[in-house]
Scaffold this motif. Structure first.
Motif, PDB file in Angstrom:
ATOM      1  N   PHE A  66       0.831  -1.200   0.000  1.00 42.06           N
ATOM      2  CA  PHE A  66       0.000   0.000   0.000  1.00 42.06           C
ATOM      3  C   PHE A  66       0.866   1.251   0.000  1.00 42.06           C
ATOM      4  O   PHE A  66       0.651   2.194  -0.779  1.00 42.06           O
ATOM      5  CB  PHE A  66      -0.916  -0.016   1.225  1.00 42.06           C
ATOM      6  N   ALA A  67       1.896   1.273   0.863  1.00 45.27           N
ATOM      7  CA  ALA A  67       2.756   2.453   0.978  1.00 45.27           C
ATOM      8  C   ALA A  67       3.482   2.733  -0.326  1.00 45.27           C
ATOM      9  O   ALA A  67       3.533   3.881  -0.798  1.00 45.27           O
ATOM     10  CB  ALA A  67       3.756   2.265   2.119  1.00 45.27           C
ATOM     11  N   LEU A  68       4.050   1.703  -0.953  1.00 46.14           N
ATOM     12  CA  LEU A  68       4.784   1.912  -2.202  1.00 46.14           C
ATOM     13  C   LEU A  68       3.857   2.393  -3.314  1.00 46.14           C
ATOM     14  O   LEU A  68       4.229   3.263  -4.113  1.00 46.14           O
ATOM     15  CB  LEU A  68       5.477   0.614  -2.618  1.00 46.14           C
ATOM     16  N   THR A  69       2.646   1.839  -3.359  1.00 46.98           N
ATOM     17  CA  THR A  69       1.696   2.261  -4.390  1.00 46.98           C
ATOM     18  C   THR A  69       1.370   3.739  -4.248  1.00 46.98           C
ATOM     19  O   THR A  69       1.368   4.495  -5.224  1.00 46.98           O
ATOM     20  CB  THR A  69       0.410   1.426  -4.296  1.00 46.98           C
ATOM     21  N   VAL A  70       1.099   4.157  -3.010  1.00 44.98           N
ATOM     22  CA  VAL A  70       0.761   5.568  -2.770  1.00 44.98           C
ATOM     23  C   VAL A  70       1.954   6.460  -3.087  1.00 44.98           C
ATOM     24  O   VAL A  70       1.815   7.504  -3.731  1.00 44.98           O
ATOM     25  CB  VAL A  70       0.297   5.763  -1.315  1.00 44.98           C
ATOM     26  N   ILE A  71       3.135   6.072  -2.629  1.00 56.24           N
ATOM     27  CA  ILE A  71       4.328   6.917  -2.834  1.00 56.24           C
ATOM     28  C   ILE A  71       4.631   7.069  -4.325  1.00 56.24           C
ATOM     29  O   ILE A  71       4.903   8.173  -4.808  1.00 56.24           O
ATOM     30  CB  ILE A  71       5.531   6.311  -2.086  1.00 56.24           C
ATOM     31  N   ILE A  72       4.564   5.968  -5.072  1.00 57.81           N
ATOM     32  CA  ILE A  72       4.848   6.044  -6.504  1.00 57.81           C
ATOM     33  C   ILE A  72       3.787   6.877  -7.218  1.00 57.81           C
ATOM     34  O   ILE A  72       4.102   7.701  -8.103  1.00 57.81           O
ATOM     35  CB  ILE A  72       4.936   4.636  -7.101  1.00 57.81           C
ATOM     36  N   THR A  73       2.524   6.694  -6.846  1.00 53.88           N
ATOM     37  CA  THR A  73       1.448   7.463  -7.468  1.00 53.88           C
ATOM     38  C   THR A  73       1.645   8.954  -7.236  1.00 53.88           C
ATOM     39  O   THR A  73       1.538   9.776  -8.159  1.00 53.88           O
ATOM     40  CB  THR A  73       0.085   7.013  -6.919  1.00 53.88           C
ATOM     41  N   LEU A  74       1.944   9.323  -5.986  1.00 53.31           N
ATOM     42  CA  LEU A  74       2.173  10.727  -5.682  1.00 53.31           C
ATOM     43  C   LEU A  74       3.441  11.242  -6.357  1.00 53.31           C
ATOM     44  O   LEU A  74       3.488  12.385  -6.842  1.00 53.31           O
ATOM     45  CB  LEU A  74       2.278  10.934  -4.172  1.00 53.31           C
TER      46      LEU A  74
ATOM     47  N   ALA B 117      -6.689  11.810  -6.393  1.00 50.96           N
ATOM     48  CA  ALA B 117      -7.960  11.076  -6.354  1.00 50.96           C
ATOM     49  C   ALA B 117      -7.712   9.587  -6.179  1.00 50.96           C
ATOM     50  O   ALA B 117      -8.424   8.903  -5.425  1.00 50.96           O
ATOM     51  CB  ALA B 117      -8.745  11.339  -7.640  1.00 50.96           C
ATOM     52  N   ASN B 118      -6.685   9.086  -6.852  1.00 50.12           N
ATOM     53  CA  ASN B 118      -6.351   7.674  -6.734  1.00 50.12           C
ATOM     54  C   ASN B 118      -5.950   7.322  -5.304  1.00 50.12           C
ATOM     55  O   ASN B 118      -6.380   6.307  -4.743  1.00 50.12           O
ATOM     56  CB  ASN B 118      -5.195   7.346  -7.686  1.00 50.12           C
ATOM     57  N   VAL B 119      -5.091   8.152  -4.726  1.00 49.50           N
ATOM     58  CA  VAL B 119      -4.626   7.886  -3.366  1.00 49.50           C
ATOM     59  C   VAL B 119      -5.784   7.984  -2.380  1.00 49.50           C
ATOM     60  O   VAL B 119      -5.885   7.192  -1.436  1.00 49.50           O
ATOM     61  CB  VAL B 119      -3.490   8.862  -2.998  1.00 49.50           C
TER      62      VAL B 119
END
Length: 903
Positions: free
Chosen positions: A105-113, A384-386
């Motif tokens: 979850f953390a990596l997905t959010v960090i990469i998205t941002l 919005a994704n995050v």
């Protein structure tokens, strides 16, 4: 009656306190208030004490709920700075532990941002260096750029004639003007070393107007610009760029007074400009910033034809003069010149003036704003994704939140923890985003088109980092608030035993709205990319008029082969040029070679003359502009330019007593749409082409653009003898691969004269350079729209996956009662496509607006091109269908017994 605390203060304290023992605390405070009145002998002091307790009982949001009983050391709700910091550190440590447990979850959010923040940081770096920073000259806001506008010719801006420049110098008070001619490529000779350099010829006060002093030596003075005859023996005063000083002279501090030769003529170095100095002029000037050497134009500007507009004019407005006064003076001067000169009256000439900075960045402002809006959309989609991810994760944390609420954590405490988690993720995403931005800037420097000014000044400085911090904070707010409120409600609903319900329905609506917004924004970007793809393909379909396969070109300067004796050159340029052409044509593997100037699509030179059918020679209103090129007879065969009518040039056509020309199909269709152009007569004006007898059209050839595919101005071809330029390009057509031809061509030129310089130019590179601005916009919009589409698809997938998890029990019941898997798949996909469809409809409105901003980049398509709009919608809906299918299949595979046991 016993003393009572101030009524307002008591009510305010009752509102602040939300603990079960509120009444006990209020009673205790009232008792202490009465004791204070008795002990200190006054209500006033007691009231001050009570209000102090109220003030100390107003907790910060992150300390809400922390209370102490009266008499336990500190007043109710008191929180020291140290305790607040401890609490923040506790929240951060708790957040880090949570993220370690949920690495995916953390990596997905960090990469998205990081994608959103990094793209915004990189583009903002370009916008800041190009649009926001002033030009690197002292008091640059005082600098202006002047052009001539020919209303009758419907030409928006052109250069200034030298007599007009002299009139501006004399007549317009409060404005100091300087002129620069087009750059030329000439050989610089230092001892035995001779190589070509880019040279700019300027008026003597050019550097004074810019306000930039040299690093050593001096700039030009009045004596340097004093008009002289062509054979003047005085050495040319030269000012070197910092790069030439370092590479040619190893930074020699004693360079001043050094004797060199330019194009064979004696010259003397008088100054060196600073390393940071560059000439920034508007694109219409067609003068790049990569100038190596400057020399003064030692001419009398007051002489010369009024219709030969070739000077690029800059000016500095005096601080005591208002710009409106300068503009009015220029308008009055233009009116006087129209009254005195027929060339001005017939063409309706005016003078336009605008800020130099605006002239430099104006042509790219719209493009950069489009890019800034595009990356802004990417950041919004990322947020919005995050937000969707965090809200979906909240359903899994319902029990944890309920426990925390049961242990006394109120909504404010939960909101604080969620916002802390959002801030930590944003900081991490921002840090990764900065690293991505640095790489993105390097890529932009590689992809940069020639019309993007000051891209070499792009850097990551404190202002850019400040922008990144603001973008990070904005991202925290955008994606953190809604989940925080939802988390607080979720904890309360779980503690109250509400498990299904309105909160879940509200959450699904919020998530669906965010996903639909992502689709809408991605539609906007994808439409822009589709329009640019269509434009690029249309450009590539337009015939160039020549064949680039096995075609090599090089440029040389025939004057360098002429000896300088007794103050003049002793040679015949025609004989040298023909010898160069012959020696290259006789090389093994060469099919033909031909001379031309200027080379088409060269990116530097343009040559424009006025023409009219001979019958309208005396009607100045009938004159039109056309490019002209002078070419040898073998040029057309070498370039592969097809003859459409008449005949090609032949060697006897070099006899200037017989005036013949060839024209391209654009001019032929314009002047003689229903007639045979061969044998028609043209009158040509300017550049020494004026003559009493008209030029006879002997042939019509394919159109070959001068600059790029958008350039529709016609072209006239004349024999080389009519305009024998010292610079000449030689086109070489080979029988096989031209890979190893360069060394043979060098030897051929050395056999003519060792002094002849050579600069190879690949026609394929020139064609690619003409497409570079369109390719740059296309590449960036494609990258940004691709990011947007992937993020939007991910967001839609997340919404539907969350919906499936929330409805697992319902789906199990339906399947237990006989619902088919196909029905479940259809229902889930219908919801996904509905969200995508609504988003697509909203996005089409934004797409039409973006198309308007891209209008000047489009070629062969309109901003409302239906094919582009339809293709975009189809692609988005196809991706949405794919994103919907995976959760739909998961829903259809639910085991009814397992689903019924989940609750």
């Amino acid at each position: 009656m016993s003393a009572q605390p101030p009524r307002i203060a008591e009510h305010l304290l009752r509102f602040i306190l939300r603990t079960p023992d509120r009444d006990f605390i209020l009673g205790d405070l009232a008792e202490q208030y009465r004791q204070t009145v008795m002990a200190r002998g006054g209500r006033f002091r007691a009231s001050l004490w009570y209000w102090k307790q109220v003030a100390q009982s107003i907790p910060p949001m992150w300390q809400r709920g922390r209370t102490t009983r009266v008499g336990e050391g500190k007043p109710l709700g008191h929180s020291s700075k140290g305790q607040g910091m401890d609490s923040i550190r506790h929240d951060i440590r708790f957040t880090l532990r949570q993220l370690r447990r949920n690495t995916g979850f953390a990596l997905t959010v960090i990469i998205t941002l990081a994608l959103g923040i990094g793209a915004n940081t990189a583009i903002f770096s370009v916008v800041r260096s190009t649009l926001l920073q002033p030009l690197p000259y002292p008091d640059s806001e005082e600098l202006v750029y002047l052009t001539s506008r020919l209303a009758q010719a419907d030409i928006p801006a052109t250069h200034v004639a030298s007599p007009d420049f002299a009139d501006i110098q004399r007549s317009v008070l409060g404005l100091e003007v300087a002129a620069v001619s087009e750059t030329v490529v000439l050989p610089l000779t230092v001892e035995t070393r001779s190589e070509t350099v880019v040279i700019s010829r300027t008026s003597w006060n050019f550097f004074n107007v810019l306000g930039v002093p040299p690093v050593i030596g001096r700039t030009f003075n009045v004596a340097d610009g004093y008009p002289v005859i062509q054979t003047d023996w005085r050495p040319l005063p030269l000012i070197l760029s910092y790069g030439v000083w370092q590479t040619w002279f190893s930074g020699d501090a004693d360079i001043i007074g050094r004797n060199v030769r330019i194009n064979g003529r004696p010259a003397e170095v008088i100054g060196v400009m600073p390393q940071s100095f560059a000439v920034h002029l508007p694109p219409v000037a067609n003068i790049g910033s990569n100038i190596d050497v400057w020399w003064p134009s030692r001419v009398d500007y007051s002489t010369g034809p009024r219709d030969a507009r070739f000077l690029r004019v800059i000016g500095r407005i005096d601080v005591a003069t208002r710009p409106i006064e300068v503009s009015q003076a220029l308008t009055a001067l233009a009116a006087r010149l129209r009254a005195e000169h027929s060339t001005h009256a017939e063409m309706g000439q005016e003078f336009d003036i605008r800020g130099l900075h605006d002239g430099v960045v104006g042509p790219v402002r719209g493009t950069l704003i489009v890019f800034l809006g595009a990356v802004g959309f990417v950041l919004l989609i990322s947020c919005a994704n995050v937000a969707n991810l965090i809200m979906a994760r909240g359903s899994a944390r319902g029990s944890e939140l309920a426990v925390r609420t049961a242990l006394g954590a109120d909504g404010g405490r939960i909101v604080r923890q969620v916002l802390t988690e959002s801030a930590v993720l944003s900081v991490m995403g921002g840090a990764v985003g900065v690293a991505l931005a640095v790489g993105g800037i390097r890529i932009l420097e590689v992809l940069r088109p020639p019309d993007l000014p000051r891209i070499a000044d792009i850097s990551m400085d404190l202002r850019v980092l400040a922008f990144t911090m603001v973008a990070t904070l904005l991202a925290t707010v955008l994606y953190g608030v809604a989940p925080a409120i939802q988390y607080a409600r979720l904890g309360t609903s779980r503690i109250a035993g509400d498990r299904t319900t309105t909160g879940s329905r509200r959450q699904r609506r919020i998530q669906a709205t965010l996903a639909g917004g992502e689709v809408a924004l991605s539609i906007v970007l994808l439409t822009g990319a589709a329009l640019m793809v269509r434009s690029f393909r249309e450009m590539q379909r337009v015939p160039l008029g020549f064949d680039t396969e096995r075609l090599v070109t090089f440029q040389t300067n025939t004057l360098t082969a002429c000896p300088w004796i007794d103050g003049s050159f002793q040679c015949t340029l025609r004989d040298i040029e023909r010898e160069v052409e012959r020696s290259v044509a006789e090389l093994p593997g060469v099919r033909s070679a031909g001379a031309v100037f200027p080379l088409p699509m060269n990116g530097v030179y343009d040559r424009i003359a006025n023409y009219t059918p001979d019958a309208l020679r005396d009607d100045e209103n009938a004159r039109r502009e056309a490019y002209f090129r002078t070419a040898s007879p073998s040029y057309f065969e070498t370039m592969g330019i097809e003859l459409l009518a008449g005949r090609m040039m032949e060697r006897p056509d070099d006899d200037t007593t017989v005036a013949v020309v060839m024209v391209d199909q654009t001019l032929a269709r314009s002047e003689w749409p229903d007639e045979n152009p061969v044998g028609k007569k043209l009158a040509i004006f300017g550049w020494g082409f004026d003559r009493s007898d008209a030029y006879e059209v002997i042939g019509v050839v394919e159109r070959v653009p001068q600059w790029d595919h958008r350039d529709q101005r016609p072209t006239i071809y004349l024999p080389r003898e009519f305009y024998r330029s010292i610079e000449v390009s030689i086109a070489v057509r080979t029988a096989g691969s031209p890979t190893n031809l360069a060394s043979d061509i060098r030897r051929a030129l050395n056999s003519v004269s060792p002094a002849l310089p050579i600069e190879f130019v690949q026609m394929q590179d020139l064609v690619a350079a003409s497409l570079a601005p369109t390719r740059f916009v296309l590449t960036l919009l494609t990258v940004f729209s691709g990011m947007a589409l992937v993020l939007a698809a991910t967001g839609l997938y997340g919404v539907l996956a969350f919906t499936v998890r929330q409805r697992t029990k319902e789906i199990g019941i339906r399947m237990a009662f006989g619902a088919m898997s196909a029905n479940v798949v259809r229902d889930v996909m219908k919801r996904g496509l509905t969200i995508a469809g609504v988003g697509a409809l909203i996005g089409l409105g934004g797409a039409l607006a973006l198309g308007g901003l891209l209008e000047h980049h489009l070629f062969g398509v309109t901003s409302t091109d239906p094919i582009s709009l339809l293709a975009t919608v189809v692609v988005v809906l196809a991706v949405a269908a794919l994103a919907s299918y995976v959760p739909a299949r998961r829903a259809a595979s639910v085991d009814p017994l397992v689903a019924l046991r989940t609750e």
